[in-house]
Design a protein around this motif. Structure first.
Motif, PDB file in Angstrom:
ATOM      1  N   ALA A 194     -12.356 144.439 115.207  1.00  0.00           N
ATOM      2  CA  ALA A 194     -12.230 145.886 115.006  1.00  0.00           C
ATOM      3  C   ALA A 194     -13.135 146.576 116.027  1.00  0.00           C
ATOM      4  CB  ALA A 194     -12.672 146.228 113.590  1.00  0.00           C
ATOM      5  N   ILE A 238      -5.063 139.716 110.829  1.00  0.00           N
ATOM      6  CA  ILE A 238      -6.467 139.438 110.510  1.00  0.00           C
ATOM      7  C   ILE A 238      -6.813 137.969 110.769  1.00  0.00           C
ATOM      8  CG2 ILE A 238      -7.999 139.254 108.476  1.00  0.00           C
ATOM      9  CD1 ILE A 238      -6.574 141.999 107.721  1.00  0.00           C
ATOM     10  N   TYR A 274     -11.372 144.132 106.346  1.00  0.00           N
ATOM     11  CA  TYR A 274     -10.265 144.170 105.384  1.00  0.00           C
ATOM     12  C   TYR A 274     -10.810 144.125 103.952  1.00  0.00           C
ATOM     13  CZ  TYR A 274      -5.877 142.857 103.084  1.00  0.00           C
ATOM     14  OH  TYR A 274      -4.775 142.818 102.257  1.00  0.00           O
ATOM     15  N   THR A 305     -12.665 140.947 111.231  1.00  0.00           N
ATOM     16  CA  THR A 305     -11.534 141.603 110.554  1.00  0.00           C
ATOM     17  C   THR A 305     -11.469 141.204 109.072  1.00  0.00           C
ATOM     18  OG1 THR A 305     -10.075 139.913 111.490  1.00  0.00           O
ATOM     19  CG2 THR A 305     -10.091 142.064 112.579  1.00  0.00           C
ATOM     20  N   PRO A 325     -14.158 151.122 111.233  1.00  0.00           N
ATOM     21  CA  PRO A 325     -13.206 150.157 111.792  1.00  0.00           C
ATOM     22  C   PRO A 325     -11.876 150.766 112.194  1.00  0.00           C
ATOM     23  CG  PRO A 325     -13.474 149.836 109.424  1.00  0.00           C
ATOM     24  CD  PRO A 325     -14.489 150.843 109.826  1.00  0.00           C
TER      25      PRO A 325
END
Ligand SMILES: Cc1cc2nc3c(=O)[nH]c(=O)nc-3n(C[C@H](O)[C@H](O)[C@H](O)COP(=O)(O)OP(=O)(O)OC[C@H]3O[C@@H](n4cnc5c(N)ncnc54)[C@H](O)[C@@H]3O)c2cc1C
Ligand code: HEM
Length: 515
Positions: free
Chosen positions: A320, A297, A401, A397, A326
């Motif tokens: 992503a 990430i 996340y 990302t 994603p």
């Protein structure tokens, strides 16, 4: 407001030093990379003719002024006098290694830059004597065995072991690192060679073997408590019982600082190339069959190509495939696909070429690079992201996340997104949809050149006022994470405003997209 601009240098190049210590100049007109390539086409720039010389450290040392600067890098001596004003890091930076062996400094800052090809026309000869043993030793870690590299490992060498199941060979590495993640393992399974790179903090541990029997390049990586990692590689013949894993090759069990290792490239294939705004494309790349690499990430890769005989690399952040779905491409998590969002800069050296690539074309793409510590995101109670233009790619990302993996968390996630006009906003529709699906996610757009009167959002360039509005107070949150990504001037301003609002280094992460 804090003014961090230094006085202009005597060459008229504007230089700043950011809080993070990164320095960047605006090159004077006529000194772009393209201009340097053109100058090189005219012929030798070494100042000593085409016959190559042997240079001692003493001879090197006297060429240490801006009017006459030589530098040794990896055992080669270059005349940098003609390059001074073309150096994107500025003249003062180059002068730090004037008349010296600059290998360590060079690699510390940009080990992916191909000095040999960029300075080919400036080559004077070879450095002889004491210093030569130092320079090439560091660069050639990949081509030496652990014992012969002469470099001291940065810590205790991780222990490893192996076992087998009917289906797989399983290599086990005990990293003893609690924050270990599966992305930190890069695997290449060739016909007669396996290379496993395990990235442990700022170091890399290698398993490098000629396997006893044939393996498929079907790889899975699992991480257990105390940083134990299991790497599953599928056997070609599942009826075969292996008696040993294989024969050690050059890099086997070597453990080095990642910065000191050659930046390696593989050929990735373009699978799709889709326009997402008037000047930016989302591109999907497929790994070569032997490779498994999942980009962590907030990390980026380098793409390189040959321009007029000069090898030029640029960095691009892995994103992503979509903000809404994603995980729609399982290839990303299995290390077989990478998505990049690439803006075309008119007159740019690399981006116009990358975006012109078609499905089936191949590019040289490096191992990933970066320094974002995911633990900071895991621990935060309030995430604020200031992004400008393609700086948004670093945030993609992080957003995914925070929303989809940390889906039990409730911390607020705020994106403040700076662009010139509405048509420049990347993934605008998807961002809007996210705000509807996730009440804890918000996005604020700030436009600097929008002429449309119907635009009701914020206008202007980044200011103290913007930052103050979004920096959480200590009452709001004990552990904010404030991420910044744009060009150096933007990053510098936002970082200084954030600090004036009371944030400390441990609350801030700056991604630099200046190259
Ligand atoms: C760590 C990192 C991650 C990056 N991630 C991405 C990404 O995900 N997507 C992406 O599109 N780019 C990203 N970049 C920028 C990218 O690496 C290149 O700088 C960009 O593609 C321009 O390269 P070029 O060779 O086409 O232009 P150059 O030949 O280098 O420059 C041509 C002209 O464009 C201007 N220019 C160059 N870069 C920028 C910039 N970033 N903003 C404004 N003007 C610029 C230059 O001043 C020059 O006038 C990233 C950069 C870094 C360092
Ligand atoms: C050893 C002394 C050197 C120092 C201290 C130094 C320092 C720097 C710094 C600080 C930057 C800016 C990085 C940033 O954006 O944060 C930079 C960029 C750069 N330097 Fe150097 N440099 C050195 C030598 C060289 C040499 C010899 C070359 C010649 C090939 C070179 C080529 C570049 C290039 C191409 C960039 C832009 C990198 C990118 O695309 O991101 N540097 N340098």
């Amino acid at each position: 407001m804090m003014n961090r601009l230094r006085p202009a240098s005597n060459h008229g190049a504007r230089q700043t030093e950011s809080f993070t210590g990164r320095k960047k100049v605006t090159l004077t007109p006529g000194h772009s990379l393209m201009d340097w390539i053109r100058l090189g086409r005219r012929g030798d720039l070494s100042g000593v003719g085409s016959g190559k010389l042997n240079i001692t450290a003493g001879q090197l040392a006297v060429h240490n002024t801006q009017k006459d600067i030589w530098m040794a890098i990896r055992g080669k001596v270059y005349n940098l006098t003609p390059y001074l004003e073309y150096h994107p890091g500025g003249i003062d930076e180059l002068m730090r290694a004037a008349g010296k062996d600059g290998t360590d400094l060079f690699d510390e800052i940009h080990n992916w830059v191909n000095v040999e090809s960029m300075l080919d026309k400036c080559l004077i000869g070879s450095l002889i004597g004491d210093a030569t043993s130092k320079a090439p030793g560091i660069r050639n870690v990949r081509s030496k065995s652990a014992s012969s590299s002469g470099l001291k490992p940065p810590g205790p060498i991780p222990v490893h072991d192996w076992y087998q199941t009917t289906k797989d060979i399983v290599v086990v590495v005990y990293t003893k690192w609690d924050n270990m993640r599966h992305e930190m393992v890069i695997v290449d399974v060739h016909e007669n060679e396996i290379i496993i790179e395990v990235l442990i903090k700022e170091n890399t541990f290698f398993i490098h073997l000629k396997p006893t029997h044939k393996l498929q390049s079907i790889v899975n990586v699992k991480v257990f408590a105390a940083g134990k990692v299991e790497i599953y590689i599928q056997k070609d013949d599942q009826s075969c019982q292996w008696s040993s894993l294989g024969k050690s090759l050059k890099l086997h069990e070597s453990y080095q600082r990642t910065k000191n290792i050659d930046c390696i490239y593989r050929m990735w294939m373009v699978l799709s190339n889709v326009m997402i705004t008037h000047d930016t494309r989302l591109m999907r790349f497929k790994a070569p069959p032997e490779c498994r690499m999942v980009v962590p990430i907030g990390y980026h890769v380098h793409i390189k190509t040959d321009i007029s005989g000069m090898e030029i690399a640029r960095s691009y952040t892995a994103v992503a495939p979509s903000l809404i779905k994603p995980h729609l491409d399982p290839g990303v998590l299995s290390g077989k696909m990478i998505y990049l969002m690439i803006k075309q800069y008119k007159g740019g050296v690399i981006s116009p070429w990358v975006v012109s690539l078609k499905p089936g074309d191949k590019v040289q793409m490096s191992n990933y690079d970066g320094n974002f510590d995911l633990q900071r995101l895991n621990k935060t109670s309030h995430l604020v992201m200031f992004a400008s233009g393609t700086g948004f790619t670093s945030m993609v990302t992080l957003i995914v996340y925070s929303l989809f993996t940390l889906n039990m968390s409730t911390f607020p996630i705020k994106l403040v997104f700076f662009n010139k006009t509405q048509k420049d906003i990347l993934w605008h529709d998807q961002l809007e949809e996210l705000t509807k699906s996730f009440p804890r996610f918000s996005v604020t757009y700030v436009l600097s050149q929008e002429t449309e009167q119907t635009w009701n959002g914020l206008r202007g360039r980044v200011s103290m006022e913007h930052v103050t509005k979004f920096v959480p107070t200590p009452q709001e949150t004990p552990n904010p994470l404030f991420c910044i990504c744009g060009q150096w001037a933007y990053n510098d301003s936002v970082e200084s405003f954030a600090k004036l609002n009371g944030l400390q280094d441990e609350h801030i992460h700056v991604f630099s997209q200046t190259s």
